[in-house]
Design an enzyme around this catalytic site. Structure first.
Site, mmCIF file in Angstrom:
data_model
loop_
_atom_site.group_PDB
_atom_site.id
_atom_site.type_symbol
_atom_site.label_atom_id
_atom_site.label_comp_id
_atom_site.label_asym_id
_atom_site.label_seq_id
_atom_site.Cartn_x
_atom_site.Cartn_y
_atom_site.Cartn_z
ATOM 1 N N LYS A 145 0.828 -1.212 0.000
ATOM 2 C CA LYS A 145 0.000 0.000 0.000
ATOM 3 C C LYS A 145 0.858 1.256 0.000
ATOM 4 O O LYS A 145 0.632 2.190 -0.777
ATOM 5 C CB LYS A 145 -0.920 0.007 1.220
ATOM 6 C CG LYS A 145 -1.616 1.353 1.465
ATOM 7 C CD LYS A 145 -2.211 1.426 2.847
ATOM 8 C CE LYS A 145 -2.796 2.789 3.135
ATOM 9 N NZ LYS A 145 -1.761 3.823 3.390
ATOM 10 N N ASN A 146 1.856 1.307 0.882
ATOM 11 C CA ASN A 146 2.637 2.526 1.028
ATOM 12 C C ASN A 146 3.494 2.821 -0.197
ATOM 13 O O ASN A 146 3.910 3.968 -0.395
ATOM 14 C CB ASN A 146 3.513 2.450 2.282
ATOM 15 C CG ASN A 146 2.699 2.566 3.558
ATOM 16 O OD1 ASN A 146 1.623 3.148 3.562
ATOM 17 N ND2 ASN A 146 3.194 1.990 4.643
ATOM 18 N N CYS A 161 -6.224 8.555 7.944
ATOM 19 C CA CYS A 161 -6.383 8.230 9.361
ATOM 20 C C CYS A 161 -6.124 9.444 10.231
ATOM 21 O O CYS A 161 -5.242 10.247 9.959
ATOM 22 C CB CYS A 161 -5.418 7.104 9.747
ATOM 23 S SG CYS A 161 -5.792 5.525 8.968
ATOM 24 N N ARG A 188 -0.610 16.023 10.784
ATOM 25 C CA ARG A 188 0.343 15.602 9.758
ATOM 26 C C ARG A 188 0.953 16.855 9.137
ATOM 27 O O ARG A 188 0.446 17.363 8.142
ATOM 28 C CB ARG A 188 -0.361 14.763 8.682
ATOM 29 C CG ARG A 188 -0.904 13.444 9.215
ATOM 30 C CD ARG A 188 -1.600 12.689 8.111
ATOM 31 N NE ARG A 188 -2.157 11.446 8.571
ATOM 32 C CZ ARG A 188 -1.525 10.277 8.535
ATOM 33 N NH1 ARG A 188 -0.300 10.221 8.099
ATOM 34 N NH2 ARG A 188 -2.113 9.172 8.942
ATOM 35 N N ASP A 230 3.568 1.606 11.968
ATOM 36 C CA ASP A 230 2.365 0.969 11.434
ATOM 37 C C ASP A 230 2.150 -0.444 11.969
ATOM 38 O O ASP A 230 1.121 -1.061 11.681
ATOM 39 C CB ASP A 230 2.423 0.918 9.895
ATOM 40 C CG ASP A 230 1.988 2.229 9.256
ATOM 41 O OD1 ASP A 230 1.583 3.145 9.993
ATOM 42 O OD2 ASP A 230 2.061 2.337 8.016
ATOM 43 N N ARG A 250 -8.936 0.278 3.700
ATOM 44 C CA ARG A 250 -8.035 1.213 3.043
ATOM 45 C C ARG A 250 -6.694 0.557 2.741
ATOM 46 O O ARG A 250 -5.983 0.991 1.828
ATOM 47 C CB ARG A 250 -7.781 2.448 3.921
ATOM 48 C CG ARG A 250 -8.902 3.466 3.965
ATOM 49 C CD ARG A 250 -8.456 4.720 4.690
ATOM 50 N NE ARG A 250 -7.184 5.175 4.148
ATOM 51 C CZ ARG A 250 -6.120 5.492 4.882
ATOM 52 N NH1 ARG A 250 -6.173 5.423 6.191
ATOM 53 N NH2 ARG A 250 -5.008 5.904 4.305
#
Length: 427
Positions: free
Chosen positions: A22-23, A117, A122, A305, A397
């Site tokens: 995903k990242n 999230c 951020r 994570d 997600r």
């Protein structure tokens, strides 16, 4: 609206295949904007963040064609609208990677502040610092981040803090800048290396990705390419912890074991047995869960994570564990959900003290964010009785076919549609 219903406790056994990272994919999809040709990307995870990115590209006028469920063809050569609106950006943080990609392509970008999230502010100050060092002017107006430049010129940029997002964004902006860009104190995560490899396959000249100094020699043009995304380090880690937490025995396939070393180390200290193969890893546990202390750090440290999943496992460890969050300010919001299941956890700022108990108990809980949702799944598999998890859109997600994969390992899990609270009840 839907929820997951899980019956436990359940030991996991069997094999599971890990999807694309995903990242990595959330950076590589925006990077296709820099190409003058067609990009074919394989091993794409079928997750909602990817769907949202495709929607943004489609709104810009790019041609997005699914070849199969894990392969996509993207032609961004004739985009018409270089703007990412709030409506399109609100569901994912990675929307801000369009800033660097659009700035590198068009010398201008307008992107809504990111969503995703909610576990702390951020900041994008390091992103902006990098863009301005390359010659861009930036403003934030009505929630939109705007960046413009007449020319982008290579620069020496030192990041004040290690930031994955800033490293990726400035890399995207710099690949077509004139001259040499040097990024110091850069993040070193595997998905940064994957993005650099993708850009290099299009004709970029990036060296040093995976170290704290990245050198980018700007090029005039990037061409189309075919590329396969690396396996997802965090999805793999999640199934590794789930296997250990439930006292199971699981072979996790399509992984890069080196990417998992910090997770493997802590699992062994927690009492699990870990066997590494070329592209798979086997995790099992027969004895008790041991207490473990850990602190999350930028790569190659223990990944933030993976912190919630590990904390869920440690709720049933023998003794007291201390988990310190070294990356985000507010990542322990999910602890209240674990307490609903009987966990004994005290949080003071960035430190959680976990007193291991004999048994968690099933309860109605919610996913506070993506990785917290994964922690709830692990806790539910450890707990006695039925656990219902709401807000599962967070989980989806970042985890492809999560119900099917856990069922394949023997979990008793089903998806249930929630009644719409706006609908009147029948008389």
């Amino acid at each position: 609206m839907e929820k997951f219903v899980i019956s436990g406790p359940q030991r996991l056994h069997g094999e599971v295949t890990i999807s694309g990272a995903k990242n990595a994919v959330v950076a590589i999809i925006p990077a296709t904007l820099l190409s003058s040709g067609v990009c074919v990307i394989e091993n794409i995870p079928n997750i909602s963040d990817v769907t949202a990115l495709f929607k943004i590209l489609d709104h810009m006028g790019a041609k997005v064609r699914l070849i199969n469920k894990n392969t996509v063809e993207i032609d961004s050569s004739e985009i018409t609208d270089p703007v990412v609106s709030y409506e399109n950006a609100k569901s994912l943080r990675a929307s801000y990677y369009f800033l660097g990609a659009l700035l590198g392509r068009n010398k201008r970008a307008s992107v809504s502040m990111p969503g995703g999230c909610n576990f702390g502010v951020r900041p994008i100050d390091q992103h902006i610092k990098g863009f301005e060092a390359l010659g861009a002017q930036t403003t934030i107006d009505s929630g939109m981040i705007n960046a413009r430049a007449d020319h982008l010129i290579g620069a020496h940029i030192y990041f004040d803090v290690v930031s994955v997002g800033a490293t990726i964004n400035v890399m995207l902006a710099a690949v077509k800048a004139k001259g040499l860009t040097v990024l110091e104190n850069a993040a070193k995560e595997p998905h940064i290396v994957d993005l650099a490899n993708f850009l290099n396959s299009m004709g970029a000249d990036i060296r040093g990705a995976g170290t704290d100094v990245i050198k980018i020699h700007g090029v005039d043009m990037l061409h189309g390419t075919s590329y396969s995304i690396i396996p997802d380090q965090i999805e793999a880690g999640t199934y590794m912890v789930a296997a250990a937490a439930t006292g199971g025995d699981v072979l996790i396939k399509n992984v890069i074991p080196k990417h998992l070393e910090s997770i493997t180390d802590k699992l062994i200290k927690a009492g699990a047995t870990v066997e590494e193969f070329d592209d798979s890893i086997r995790v099992s546990r027969t004895g008790p869960i041991h207490r473990v202390n850990l602190k999350t750090l930028p790569h190659p440290g223990f990944p933030t994570d993976m912190q919630p999943q590990f904390t869920a496992m440690l709720t049933m460890a023998s003794g007291t564990s201390i988990v310190t969050e070294g990356v985000w300010d507010n990542r322990f919001r999910y602890v209240d959900e674990l307490r609903r299941m009987g966990a004994e956890i005290q949080v003071d700022g960035k430190v959680a003290v976990i007193e291991g108990i004999e048994q968690l108990t099933g309860a109605p809980v919610k996913a506070c964010d993506l990785r917290a949702g994964a922690a709830m799944l692990i806790a539910a598999l450890m707990a006695q009785g039925t656990t219902e998890i709401e807000d599962i859109h967070y989980i989806e997600r970042g985890y492809e076919n999560v119900v099917e994969k856990f069922r394949g390992l023997g979990a008793i899990i089903r998806r249930q549609v929630l009644p719409d609270p706006a609908m009147p009840k029948a008389l």
